[in-house]
Enzyme design. Structure first.
Site, PDB file in Angstrom:
ATOM      1  N   TYR A  39       0.825  -1.207   0.000  1.00 43.14           N
ATOM      2  CA  TYR A  39       0.000   0.000   0.000  1.00 43.14           C
ATOM      3  C   TYR A  39       0.854   1.249   0.000  1.00 43.14           C
ATOM      4  CZ  TYR A  39       0.881   0.885   5.003  1.00 43.14           C
ATOM      5  OH  TYR A  39       1.471   1.165   6.204  1.00 43.14           O
ATOM      6  N   ARG A  63       8.060   4.171  -4.771  1.00 40.33           N
ATOM      7  CA  ARG A  63       8.113   3.207  -3.670  1.00 40.33           C
ATOM      8  C   ARG A  63       7.086   2.098  -3.870  1.00 40.33           C
ATOM      9  NH1 ARG A  63       7.391   5.231   2.416  1.00 40.33           N
ATOM     10  NH2 ARG A  63       5.256   5.543   1.674  1.00 40.33           N
ATOM     11  N   ARG A 112      -8.700 -20.982  -4.341  1.00 43.04           N
ATOM     12  CA  ARG A 112      -8.769 -21.646  -3.039  1.00 43.04           C
ATOM     13  C   ARG A 112      -7.665 -21.073  -2.156  1.00 43.04           C
ATOM     14  NH1 ARG A 112      -6.730 -24.877  -6.822  1.00 43.04           N
ATOM     15  NH2 ARG A 112      -8.834 -25.548  -7.354  1.00 43.04           N
ATOM     16  N   HIS A 115      -1.001 -21.158   0.618  1.00 40.85           N
ATOM     17  CA  HIS A 115      -0.022 -20.089   0.880  1.00 40.85           C
ATOM     18  C   HIS A 115       0.728 -19.658  -0.378  1.00 40.85           C
ATOM     19  CE1 HIS A 115      -0.993 -21.305   4.899  1.00 40.85           C
ATOM     20  NE2 HIS A 115      -0.181 -20.410   5.438  1.00 40.85           N
ATOM     21  N   LYS A 160       6.442  -1.953   1.948  1.00 45.59           N
ATOM     22  CA  LYS A 160       5.261  -1.317   2.558  1.00 45.59           C
ATOM     23  C   LYS A 160       4.081  -2.277   2.424  1.00 45.59           C
ATOM     24  CE  LYS A 160       3.178   3.221   3.225  1.00 45.59           C
ATOM     25  NZ  LYS A 160       3.343   3.269   4.675  1.00 45.59           N
ATOM     26  N   GLU A 192      12.289   2.134  14.099  1.00 43.85           N
ATOM     27  CA  GLU A 192      11.343   3.168  13.666  1.00 43.85           C
ATOM     28  C   GLU A 192      10.091   3.118  14.529  1.00 43.85           C
ATOM     29  OE1 GLU A 192       9.898   2.411   9.665  1.00 43.85           O
ATOM     30  OE2 GLU A 192       9.663   0.271  10.077  1.00 43.85           O
ATOM     31  N   LEU A 216      11.022   0.891   7.180  1.00 46.18           N
ATOM     32  CA  LEU A 216      10.436   1.364   5.932  1.00 46.18           C
ATOM     33  C   LEU A 216      11.094   2.701   5.616  1.00 46.18           C
ATOM     34  CD1 LEU A 216       8.175   0.986   3.749  1.00 46.18           C
ATOM     35  CD2 LEU A 216       7.000   2.790   5.021  1.00 46.18           C
TER      36      LEU A 216
HETATM   37  N1  PDD Z   1       3.007   5.051   7.467  1.00 46.78           N
HETATM   38  N2  PDD Z   1       7.687   3.612   8.826  1.00 46.78           N
HETATM   39  C1  PDD Z   1       6.496   2.977   8.898  1.00 46.78           C
HETATM   40  C2  PDD Z   1       6.431   1.647   9.539  1.00 46.78           C
HETATM   41  C3  PDD Z   1       5.345   3.588   8.367  1.00 46.78           C
HETATM   42  O1  PDD Z   1       4.165   2.942   8.419  1.00 46.78           O
HETATM   43  C4  PDD Z   1       5.444   4.889   7.787  1.00 46.78           C
HETATM   44  C5  PDD Z   1       4.260   5.591   7.197  1.00 46.78           C
HETATM   45  C6  PDD Z   1       6.701   5.502   7.748  1.00 46.78           C
HETATM   46  C7  PDD Z   1       6.901   6.858   7.140  1.00 46.78           C
HETATM   47  O2  PDD Z   1       6.742   6.825   5.740  1.00 46.78           O
HETATM   48  P1  PDD Z   1       6.253   8.096   4.915  1.00 46.78           P
HETATM   49  O3  PDD Z   1       7.181   9.215   5.226  1.00 46.78           O
HETATM   50  O4  PDD Z   1       6.332   7.636   3.514  1.00 46.78           O
HETATM   51  O5  PDD Z   1       4.827   8.379   5.373  1.00 46.78           O
HETATM   52  C8  PDD Z   1       7.803   4.835   8.265  1.00 46.78           C
HETATM   53  C9  PDD Z   1       1.811   5.560   6.831  1.00 46.78           C
HETATM   54  C10 PDD Z   1       1.592   7.016   7.041  1.00 46.78           C
HETATM   55  C11 PDD Z   1       0.635   4.697   7.247  1.00 46.78           C
HETATM   56  O6  PDD Z   1       0.845   3.489   7.346  1.00 46.78           O
HETATM   57  O7  PDD Z   1      -0.474   5.215   7.422  1.00 46.78           O
END
Ligand code: PDD
Length: 303
Positions: A39, A63, A112, A115, A160, A192, A216
């Site tokens: 996503y 990305r 079906r 995995h 992501k 993070e 991420l």
């Molecule tokens: N999340 N690390 C993680 C685990 C994240 O889920 C996000 C962003 C970031 C920061 O990424 P960015 O700068 O591209 O928003 C880092 C989004 C906002 C979400 O899951 O809603």
């Protein structure tokens, strides 16, 4: 909010447009059964005359393409195709206020449950707009509370992925501790937040955890590097120990929904005097200038 006031945006699902409340996917969609999908979350900023403009859209598309490649789903659209869909989502949901565009692509619907993935599935594509309030001036001036926890997620955090159980539990941990975010540590090193990247300041130098499979790489990761350069702030991408986190002069998080946000309390202790610091202030200002620049370019493109 009464039922009548619930925002029911027009969404895109597999070539169809309709109200979110009526969008349906089959239960054998691999996104539902296995979390087998990826996503993106793109911020949209309200402009004069009711327009909403995306920020760093090209980077979000790049990305998305990388995430899809890493899980071996063919990207269903090129950037122009995605752009046309995003423009329509924005147009079909015209209104006041800032918003987010959520994009999800799953491997599709299998015959079906099994995995391993069968060849030839058609990816499920879903796009929705939701309203958002970015942190207020008061919230920024106060700074936010964060708590820490051990990072127990898998080692492909660079994807992501919609398999977000680890992140969900960490976000819940924050909520239950009246905190905005949980800052995670793996083997004594900062990784993070549950949905944000984390930055610390040590003696005037901005430090970010290394890009790689443990985090991420936020779209704001590269942006903050650029902003630091612009503001004359030294930046190092390197391992950050728990001791460095706990003794940081400043801590901040970044994400599409928070931009860059100061953390002034960590695990109940105040960070750097309990007030947002000068490096945060400089980065926040630079962030606002970057938006102004990009929106001017966007407006020129639209003409
Ligand atoms: N999340 N690390 C993680 C685990 C994240 O889920 C996000 C962003 C970031 C920061 O990424 P960015 O700068 O591209 O928003 C880092 C989004 C906002 C979400 O899951 O809603």
């Amino acid at each position: 909010m009464s039922q009548a006031e619930v925002f029911d945006p027009t969404v895109y699902l597999n070539g169809e447009w309709g109200p979110l409340s009526e969008a349906r996917i089959p239960v054998l969609d691999r996104g539902f059964i296995f979390g087998d999908g990826v996503y993106e979350v793109v911020p949209l900023y309200a402009q004069a005359e009711g327009a909403r403009l995306p920020f760093r859209l090209a980077q979000h598309f790049a990305r998305l393409n990388r995430s899809l490649g890493k899980i071996r789903i063919d990207n269903p659209f090129d950037d122009a195709g995605w752009r046309a869909l995003i423009d329509r989502v924005i147009d079909d949901n015209a209104g006041a206020g800032d918003a987010l565009v959520y994009i999800q692509v799953t491997r599709g619907v299998a015959k079906r449950r099994g995995h391993a993935f069968p060849a030839g599935l058609t990816p499920t594509v879903f796009i929705m707009l939701s309203k958002i309030a970015f942190p207020s001036t008061e919230e920024r001036a106060r700074g936010a509370v964060a708590v820490t926890a051990e990072d127990k997620r898998w080692l492909h955090c660079d994807i992501k992925s919609v398999s977000l159980l680890g992140n969900v539990l960490m976000a819940q941990h924050a909520a239950e501790n009246d905190a905005l975010e949980t800052i995670q540590l793996r083997d004594g090193l900062l990784t993070e937040g549950s949905s944000s990247n984390v930055w610390i300041v040590k003696n005037g130098t901005l430090l970010g955890a290394p890009r790689g499979p443990r985090i991420l790489e936020g779209i704001r990761y590269g942006l903050i590097e650029e902003l630091a350069r612009e503001a004359g702030i030294a930046f190092e991408e390197r391992d950050i120990t728990e001791a460095e986190l706990r003794s940081a002069d400043e801590i901040m998080i970044s994400s599409a929904t928070k931009e860059v946000m100061p953390i002034t309390t960590l695990d109940g202790k105040s960070v750097g005097g309990g007030r947002p610091g000068p490096v945060y202030a400089a980065l926040f200002e630079a962030y606002q200038r970057a938006k102004t620049r990009e929106f001017a370019a966007e407006a020129a493109r639209a003409k």
